[in-house]
Design a protein around this motif. Structure first.
Motif, PDB file in Angstrom:
ATOM      1  N   ILE A 170      36.473  44.884  27.371  1.00 48.26           N
ATOM      2  CA  ILE A 170      37.311  44.296  28.414  1.00 48.26           C
ATOM      3  C   ILE A 170      37.043  44.983  29.750  1.00 48.26           C
ATOM      4  CG2 ILE A 170      39.721  44.340  29.233  1.00 48.26           C
ATOM      5  CD1 ILE A 170      40.503  43.442  26.387  1.00 48.26           C
ATOM      6  N   HIS A 171      36.738  46.267  29.695  1.00 46.41           N
ATOM      7  CA  HIS A 171      36.567  47.091  30.890  1.00 46.41           C
ATOM      8  C   HIS A 171      35.260  46.838  31.632  1.00 46.41           C
ATOM      9  CE1 HIS A 171      34.505  49.101  27.590  1.00 46.41           C
ATOM     10  NE2 HIS A 171      33.698  49.604  28.499  1.00 46.41           N
ATOM     11  N   SER A 180      25.765  39.023  33.337  1.00 46.63           N
ATOM     12  CA  SER A 180      27.189  39.177  33.610  1.00 46.63           C
ATOM     13  C   SER A 180      27.644  38.244  34.728  1.00 46.63           C
ATOM     14  CB  SER A 180      27.492  40.624  34.027  1.00 46.63           C
ATOM     15  OG  SER A 180      27.161  41.543  33.023  1.00 46.63           O
ATOM     16  N   ASP A 181      28.920  37.866  34.657  1.00 52.62           N
ATOM     17  CA  ASP A 181      29.515  37.017  35.691  1.00 52.62           C
ATOM     18  C   ASP A 181      30.978  37.417  35.812  1.00 52.62           C
ATOM     19  OD1 ASP A 181      30.845  34.915  37.093  1.00 52.62           O
ATOM     20  OD2 ASP A 181      29.184  33.566  36.622  1.00 52.62           O
ATOM     21  N   ILE A 182      31.313  38.150  36.865  1.00 57.41           N
ATOM     22  CA  ILE A 182      32.658  38.695  36.983  1.00 57.41           C
ATOM     23  C   ILE A 182      33.702  37.618  37.262  1.00 57.41           C
ATOM     24  CG2 ILE A 182      32.600  39.244  39.451  1.00 57.41           C
ATOM     25  CD1 ILE A 182      33.895  42.002  38.568  1.00 57.41           C
ATOM     26  N   THR A 183      33.292  36.531  37.874  1.00 60.25           N
ATOM     27  CA  THR A 183      34.243  35.434  38.107  1.00 60.25           C
ATOM     28  C   THR A 183      34.654  34.794  36.788  1.00 60.25           C
ATOM     29  OG1 THR A 183      33.300  34.992  40.290  1.00 60.25           O
ATOM     30  CG2 THR A 183      34.593  33.234  39.277  1.00 60.25           C
ATOM     31  N   ILE A 184      33.678  34.544  35.931  1.00 58.87           N
ATOM     32  CA  ILE A 184      33.982  33.985  34.612  1.00 58.87           C
ATOM     33  C   ILE A 184      34.754  34.994  33.779  1.00 58.87           C
ATOM     34  CG2 ILE A 184      32.931  33.171  32.463  1.00 58.87           C
ATOM     35  CD1 ILE A 184      30.693  31.968  34.125  1.00 58.87           C
ATOM     36  N   TRP A 185      34.430  36.287  33.925  1.00 65.51           N
ATOM     37  CA  TRP A 185      35.156  37.335  33.207  1.00 65.51           C
ATOM     38  C   TRP A 185      36.644  37.298  33.529  1.00 65.51           C
ATOM     39  CZ3 TRP A 185      37.736  41.404  35.624  1.00 65.51           C
ATOM     40  CH2 TRP A 185      38.247  42.395  34.776  1.00 65.51           C
ATOM     41  N   ARG A 186      36.987  37.103  34.795  1.00 66.06           N
ATOM     42  CA  ARG A 186      38.400  37.036  35.169  1.00 66.06           C
ATOM     43  C   ARG A 186      39.103  35.903  34.431  1.00 66.06           C
ATOM     44  NH1 ARG A 186      36.218  37.950  40.513  1.00 66.06           N
ATOM     45  NH2 ARG A 186      36.614  40.108  41.154  1.00 66.06           N
ATOM     46  N   GLU A 187      38.445  34.767  34.313  1.00 65.65           N
ATOM     47  CA  GLU A 187      39.026  33.643  33.573  1.00 65.65           C
ATOM     48  C   GLU A 187      39.203  34.009  32.104  1.00 65.65           C
ATOM     49  OE1 GLU A 187      36.356  30.424  34.257  1.00 65.65           O
ATOM     50  OE2 GLU A 187      36.760  30.318  36.415  1.00 65.65           O
ATOM     51  N   SER A 188      38.250  34.738  31.568  1.00 62.74           N
ATOM     52  CA  SER A 188      38.350  35.173  30.173  1.00 62.74           C
ATOM     53  C   SER A 188      39.529  36.109  29.975  1.00 62.74           C
ATOM     54  CB  SER A 188      37.057  35.868  29.741  1.00 62.74           C
ATOM     55  OG  SER A 188      35.965  34.974  29.732  1.00 62.74           O
ATOM     56  N   GLU A 190      42.296  36.210  31.701  1.00 63.24           N
ATOM     57  CA  GLU A 190      43.525  35.406  31.751  1.00 63.24           C
ATOM     58  C   GLU A 190      43.755  34.714  30.405  1.00 63.24           C
ATOM     59  OE1 GLU A 190      45.750  35.481  33.989  1.00 63.24           O
ATOM     60  OE2 GLU A 190      44.684  36.468  35.655  1.00 63.24           O
ATOM     61  N   LYS A 191      42.684  34.290  29.783  1.00 60.39           N
ATOM     62  CA  LYS A 191      42.775  33.679  28.456  1.00 60.39           C
ATOM     63  C   LYS A 191      43.341  34.684  27.444  1.00 60.39           C
ATOM     64  CE  LYS A 191      39.123  31.345  27.366  1.00 60.39           C
ATOM     65  NZ  LYS A 191      37.776  30.972  26.867  1.00 60.39           N
ATOM     66  N   ARG A 216      49.270  45.537  30.300  1.00 62.37           N
ATOM     67  CA  ARG A 216      48.970  46.491  31.375  1.00 62.37           C
ATOM     68  C   ARG A 216      47.494  46.873  31.379  1.00 62.37           C
ATOM     69  NH1 ARG A 216      54.180  48.701  30.367  1.00 62.37           N
ATOM     70  NH2 ARG A 216      53.314  50.135  28.810  1.00 62.37           N
ATOM     71  N   TYR A 217      46.933  47.051  30.176  1.00 64.51           N
ATOM     72  CA  TYR A 217      45.532  47.446  30.097  1.00 64.51           C
ATOM     73  C   TYR A 217      44.629  46.358  30.688  1.00 64.51           C
ATOM     74  CZ  TYR A 217      41.020  48.901  28.293  1.00 64.51           C
ATOM     75  OH  TYR A 217      39.697  49.277  28.194  1.00 64.51           O
ATOM     76  N   ILE A 218      44.835  45.123  30.277  1.00 63.94           N
ATOM     77  CA  ILE A 218      43.991  44.025  30.764  1.00 63.94           C
ATOM     78  C   ILE A 218      44.207  43.806  32.260  1.00 63.94           C
ATOM     79  CG2 ILE A 218      43.470  41.562  30.544  1.00 63.94           C
ATOM     80  CD1 ILE A 218      44.339  41.802  27.580  1.00 63.94           C
ATOM     81  N   GLU A 219      45.465  43.780  32.674  1.00 65.21           N
ATOM     82  CA  GLU A 219      45.756  43.561  34.097  1.00 65.21           C
ATOM     83  C   GLU A 219      45.227  44.703  34.957  1.00 65.21           C
ATOM     84  OE1 GLU A 219      49.966  42.929  34.191  1.00 65.21           O
ATOM     85  OE2 GLU A 219      49.759  40.751  33.944  1.00 65.21           O
ATOM     86  N   GLY A 220      45.182  45.909  34.393  1.00 63.13           N
ATOM     87  CA  GLY A 220      44.649  47.047  35.124  1.00 63.13           C
ATOM     88  C   GLY A 220      43.200  46.838  35.520  1.00 63.13           C
ATOM     89  N   TYR A 221      42.411  46.252  34.634  1.00 65.27           N
ATOM     90  CA  TYR A 221      41.009  45.991  34.968  1.00 65.27           C
ATOM     91  C   TYR A 221      40.856  44.783  35.878  1.00 65.27           C
ATOM     92  CZ  TYR A 221      39.203  49.793  32.265  1.00 65.27           C
ATOM     93  OH  TYR A 221      38.909  51.056  31.839  1.00 65.27           O
ATOM     94  N   LEU A 222      41.751  43.807  35.750  1.00 60.36           N
ATOM     95  CA  LEU A 222      41.734  42.700  36.707  1.00 60.36           C
ATOM     96  C   LEU A 222      41.992  43.224  38.122  1.00 60.36           C
ATOM     97  CD1 LEU A 222      43.565  39.927  34.669  1.00 60.36           C
ATOM     98  CD2 LEU A 222      41.262  39.756  35.617  1.00 60.36           C
ATOM     99  N   ASP A 223      42.929  44.155  38.244  1.00 54.08           N
ATOM    100  CA  ASP A 223      43.207  44.765  39.549  1.00 54.08           C
ATOM    101  C   ASP A 223      42.016  45.610  40.016  1.00 54.08           C
ATOM    102  OD1 ASP A 223      45.708  43.613  39.583  1.00 54.08           O
ATOM    103  OD2 ASP A 223      46.759  45.407  38.881  1.00 54.08           O
ATOM    104  N   TYR A 224      41.439  46.372  39.101  1.00 48.88           N
ATOM    105  CA  TYR A 224      40.335  47.273  39.448  1.00 48.88           C
ATOM    106  C   TYR A 224      39.158  46.510  40.035  1.00 48.88           C
ATOM    107  CZ  TYR A 224      36.666  50.777  38.759  1.00 48.88           C
ATOM    108  OH  TYR A 224      35.621  51.652  38.949  1.00 48.88           O
ATOM    109  N   TYR A 225      38.866  45.334  39.460  1.00 51.37           N
ATOM    110  CA  TYR A 225      37.721  44.544  39.912  1.00 51.37           C
ATOM    111  C   TYR A 225      38.079  43.468  40.931  1.00 51.37           C
ATOM    112  CZ  TYR A 225      34.893  46.692  36.216  1.00 51.37           C
ATOM    113  OH  TYR A 225      34.206  47.588  35.424  1.00 51.37           O
ATOM    114  N   SER A 226      39.316  43.532  41.452  1.00 53.32           N
ATOM    115  CA  SER A 226      39.714  42.498  42.409  1.00 53.32           C
ATOM    116  C   SER A 226      39.116  42.778  43.793  1.00 53.32           C
ATOM    117  CB  SER A 226      41.251  42.471  42.520  1.00 53.32           C
ATOM    118  OG  SER A 226      41.741  43.690  43.028  1.00 53.32           O
TER     119      SER A 226
END
Length: 226
Positions: A170-171, A180-188, A190-191, A216-226
């Protein structure tokens, strides 16, 4: 090295740093009643050690009936061929990482570890967004979660009324040479958040318990890569 350990009813950690070797991803075992499910295989050098760990937990390695490869990086697939030879298990992976798993190449990342990849034949190819597999008395949902690699999958199993999510890597990280595709990763991601998992078994950072901690763990990486 420490031994494997029970995560929850029917789910165990059997590989990873401190268990089988520092180059290995976290490797998980699920007791499906009639047969065992292994999730990822590690770099390859720790396979025999992993078999010892499985025995120490009271299981027989030849009872491994299925090996799910969550994506095509060497620290997750390097031991697959050896495990298949030892157990005659069915190997499962997504179609978009199939070429790399079956034939190797730079996208395995083997060069980063200074090892050679021994390709493995995939017996069951996951196509599309989701596929449900029945093994023993459990239903195993394979969910396409691309981004880290094109064919990354996450695995969801419900055991004793707990939703256990195997969300490897996930990280990240992300590199164009891996597809890799970070935009698609974000959608994943959220899934994955929408699954409401009670326990997250991650690919390198271990186990997270409780819906809030998983979120929190998943959202933490969404924030990190935002």
């Amino acid at each position: 090295m420490k031994g494997g350990y029970r995560i929850c009813e029917r789910v165990y950690a059997v590989g990873g740093e401190g268990i089988t070797g520092s180059g290995d991803c976290c490797i998980y075992l699920v007791d499906c009643g009639d047969g065992l499910l292994l999730i990822d295989s590690g770099l390859g050098m720790g396979v025999e050690r992993m078999m010892e760990v499985i025995r120490s937990l009271g299981f027989d390695p030849p009872s491994i009936r299925m090996l799910i490869l969550t994506h095509s990086h060497i620290d997750h697939i390097g031991g697959a061929k050896r495990i298949k030879d030892l157990t005659n298990c069915e190997v499962v992976a997504h179609e978009l990482d199939l070429q790399v798993i079956e034939h190797g190449g730079a996208r395995t990342g083997a060069g980063l570890y200074g090892v050679r990849y021994d390709p493995v034949k995939v017996d069951r190819v996951i196509e599309g967004e989701t596929e449900r597999i029945e093994l023993g008395d459990l239903e195993i949902d394979c969910i396409h979660t691309p981004g880290h690699t094109p064919g990354s999958i996450s695995v969801l199993v419900e055991v004793e009324k707990q939703r256990v999510l195997f969300g490897q890597d996930i990280h990240g990280p992300f590199a164009p040479e891996w597809g890799s595709d970070i935009t698609i990763w974000r959608e994943s991601m959220e899934k994955l958040l929408g699954l409401g998992a009670d326990i997250l078994c991650e690919g390198h950072f271990g186990v997270f318990r409780g819906k809030d901690e998983v979120r929190r763990y998943i959202e933490g990486y969404l924030d990190y890569y935002s």
